[in-house]
Motif scaffolding. Structure first.
Motif, short mmCIF file in Angstrom:
data_model
loop_
_atom_site.label_atom_id
_atom_site.label_comp_id
_atom_site.label_asym_id
_atom_site.label_seq_id
_atom_site.Cartn_x
_atom_site.Cartn_y
_atom_site.Cartn_z
N ARG A 177 0.83 -1.21 0.00
CA ARG A 177 0.00 0.00 0.00
C ARG A 177 0.86 1.26 0.00
O ARG A 177 0.57 2.23 -0.69
CB ARG A 177 -0.94 0.00 1.21
N THR A 178 1.95 1.26 0.77
CA THR A 178 2.86 2.40 0.79
C THR A 178 3.50 2.59 -0.58
O THR A 178 3.58 3.71 -1.08
CB THR A 178 3.95 2.21 1.86
N GLN A 196 2.22 1.68 -3.41
CA GLN A 196 1.16 2.17 -4.31
C GLN A 196 1.00 3.67 -4.16
O GLN A 196 0.90 4.40 -5.15
CB GLN A 196 -0.16 1.46 -3.98
N THR A 197 1.00 4.16 -2.93
CA THR A 197 0.88 5.60 -2.68
C THR A 197 2.05 6.35 -3.29
O THR A 197 1.87 7.40 -3.92
CB THR A 197 0.79 5.87 -1.17
#
Length: 85
Positions: A38-39, A41-42
């Motif tokens: 997720r990090t 992706q951000t």
């Protein structure tokens, strides 16, 4: 897939070394980076890191590893933004 790509990259590096050229960078996936998907992706969405997608697998340059860790630390130190109602 990443392992095959890295083996290919190593073979190309050996050929380039014989020619006296610069070598290619090693590519890593999120498991090797120890950064959550997720990090990453951000960071990709915000244009902070460069990446390459190969058959659905997202790879990052090894040389960008230290830069990513610095940016992740800086982002995690920022206070959360408050949305006024």
């Amino acid at each position: 897939m990443a392992t095959k790509f890295n083996r290919f990259s190593d073979r190309v590096n050996k050929l380039l070394a014989k020619q006296g050229s610069k070598s290619l960078n090693r590519w890593m996936d999120n498991q090797e980076l120890n950064i959550s998907p997720r990090t990453l992706q951000t960071l990709r969405d915000n244009g902070i890191i460069a990446y390459y997608q190969l058959d659905g697998k997202i790879l990052y340059k090894e040389s960008a590893d230290a830069a990513m860790e610095t940016k992740v630390e800086a982002i995690s130190r920022q206070p959360p933004s408050i949305c006024p109602l």
